[in-house]
Design an enzyme around this catalytic site. Structure first.
Site, PDB file in Angstrom:
ATOM      1  N   CYS A 143      37.463  -8.984  13.848  1.00 52.02           N
ATOM      2  CA  CYS A 143      38.893  -9.161  14.078  1.00 52.02           C
ATOM      3  C   CYS A 143      39.563  -8.053  13.293  1.00 52.02           C
ATOM      4  O   CYS A 143      39.628  -8.101  12.069  1.00 52.02           O
ATOM      5  CB  CYS A 143      39.385 -10.523  13.608  1.00 52.02           C
ATOM      6  SG  CYS A 143      41.181 -10.672  13.743  1.00 52.02           S
ATOM      7  N   CYS A 145      43.218  -9.291  11.496  1.00 55.17           N
ATOM      8  CA  CYS A 145      43.144 -10.094  10.265  1.00 55.17           C
ATOM      9  C   CYS A 145      41.728 -10.630  10.151  1.00 55.17           C
ATOM     10  O   CYS A 145      40.836  -9.928   9.736  1.00 55.17           O
ATOM     11  CB  CYS A 145      44.193 -11.192  10.228  1.00 55.17           C
ATOM     12  SG  CYS A 145      44.396 -12.124  11.740  1.00 55.17           S
ATOM     13  N   SER A 146      41.481 -11.838  10.525  1.00 53.72           N
ATOM     14  CA  SER A 146      40.109 -12.337  10.480  1.00 53.72           C
ATOM     15  C   SER A 146      39.957 -13.567  11.352  1.00 53.72           C
ATOM     16  O   SER A 146      39.408 -14.564  10.926  1.00 53.72           O
ATOM     17  CB  SER A 146      39.702 -12.667   9.057  1.00 53.72           C
ATOM     18  OG  SER A 146      40.535 -13.696   8.577  1.00 53.72           O
ATOM     19  N   CYS A 147      40.438 -13.488  12.571  1.00 54.60           N
ATOM     20  CA  CYS A 147      40.263 -14.587  13.509  1.00 54.60           C
ATOM     21  C   CYS A 147      38.760 -14.845  13.668  1.00 54.60           C
ATOM     22  O   CYS A 147      37.970 -13.904  13.731  1.00 54.60           O
ATOM     23  CB  CYS A 147      40.872 -14.236  14.859  1.00 54.60           C
ATOM     24  SG  CYS A 147      42.653 -13.950  14.752  1.00 54.60           S
TER      25      CYS A 147
END
Lengths: 211, 121
Positions: free
Chosen positions: A112, A115-117
């Site tokens: 991702c 961000c950090s999905c």
């Protein structure tokens, strides 16, 4: 750390002290609880679920089922959300799942970049490296270099495809079934499916390999 | 598992280690989920707020190696909570001071709890 009298900071403190981040989180949580926005007991249940019960084991069971059940595999590739839900793995951030299958010709990696999905219902919470800027930036530019750092080198003929998650779509990699696993049942197969193999930074373990 | 994933230069690797390094990270995580579930914000709003916080931290010189991730998470949460009118920066500050006071009067090793008088002054 601020707001204490100077004598509070001697070497023989007999009282407690909270770190800055801890204080900020407690402040926010107590405000939200007082106003009825959150229920602290419900937060504890949530934390427990993600920390101890979800983990990557749900995803491993999805992969093992796909390896052993051709109809399920076809369903998973066509409509991962429905196929995964049918196994009872539903929840936050797994609403729009897409499964991508590794083959001899193609290896898939998930990132991702924004961000950090991450697909929490099947993989639990993301590892630290998944959230780091070096991984997020480099895996797109130099996937082979990143894979090499994970100890993974793929034949030059294998295409590497990088999937960028978003707030709407989460990806699950179906790793290749390891050689020598033909006799194993779904439960034993799930043991071979590592978290990293479902992100694409690793392969499924060979039977008998150290865990 | 740690033998399966060798250290990755420049990246903090944790094989299947704890996903939260400290309890506050877990609480910050759970609050965002609970507020989203309650409808205070959409997940797209959350992802946008978090991404904005991360890129502004990067501009300010944060190497953003994953270890400061929940710092950004909390900052985004505080900002969004204020933007949605659920709290204000001033109220947050007042409660932070209160928790500092609560910690200062708690005997070492005892649970720290907030009392009404911590909020006074």
């Amino acid at each position: 750390m601020s707001g204490h009298d100077p004598h509070d900071h001697d070497d023989h403190d007999d009282h407690s002290e909270l770190g800055d981040m801890d204080v900020r989180v407690r402040a926010l949580e107590s405000i939200l609880a007082a106003k009825g926005y959150v229920d602290p007991a419900a937060l504890d249940v949530l934390i427990d679920t993600y920390q101890t019960r979800v983990g990557p084991r749900n995803g491993a069971r999805v992969v093992a089922r796909a390896w052993t059940d051709p109809d399920f595999r076809a369903w998973l590739l066509e409509d991962a959300t429905a196929a995964i839900t049918s196994l009872g793995f539903v929840g936050r951030q797994g609403e729009h799942m897409v499964a991508v299958e590794n083959t001899a010709a193609r290896h898939n990696i998930v990132v991702c970049t924004l961000c950090s999905c991450y697909p929490w219902p099947v993989l639990g919470l993301p590892p630290v490296w998944y959230k780091s800027a070096p991984y997020r930036a480099r895996v797109v530019r130099d996937p082979r270099g990143v894979l090499a750092e994970f100890g993974l080198s793929l034949p030059a003929t294998t295409e590497i495809r990088v999937w960028d998650s978003t707030a709407e779509v989460r990806y699950l990699v179906i790793p290749r079934r390891p050689p020598g696993s033909a006799a194993l049942g779904a439960e034993a197969l799930a043991e071979l499916v590592t978290r990293d193999s479902m992100i694409g930074t690793g392969l499924a373990r060979a039977p008998g390999a150290p865990t | 598992m740690s033998t399966f994933v060798p250290p990755l230069p420049g990246l903090p690797l944790s094989a299947d280690g704890p996903v939260f390094r400290e309890p506050w990270e877990a609480h910050a995580f759970a609050m965002a989920l609970a507020l989203h579930e309650r409808g205070l914000f959409t997940w797209t709003e959350w992802a946008t707020a978090l991404a904005a916080e991360i890129s502004s931290a990067q501009r300010a010189g944060d190497a953003d190696r994953g270890d400061t991730y929940y710092h950004h998470w909390l900052a985004a949460l505080e900002r969004l909570v204020a933007a949605k009118g659920a709290s204000t920066p001033r109220e947050l500050e007042r409660y932070r001071r209160a928790w500092d006071r609560a910690a200062a009067r708690a005997p070492h090793g005892q649970p720290i709890t907030l009392a009404p008088h911590d909020l006074e002054a």
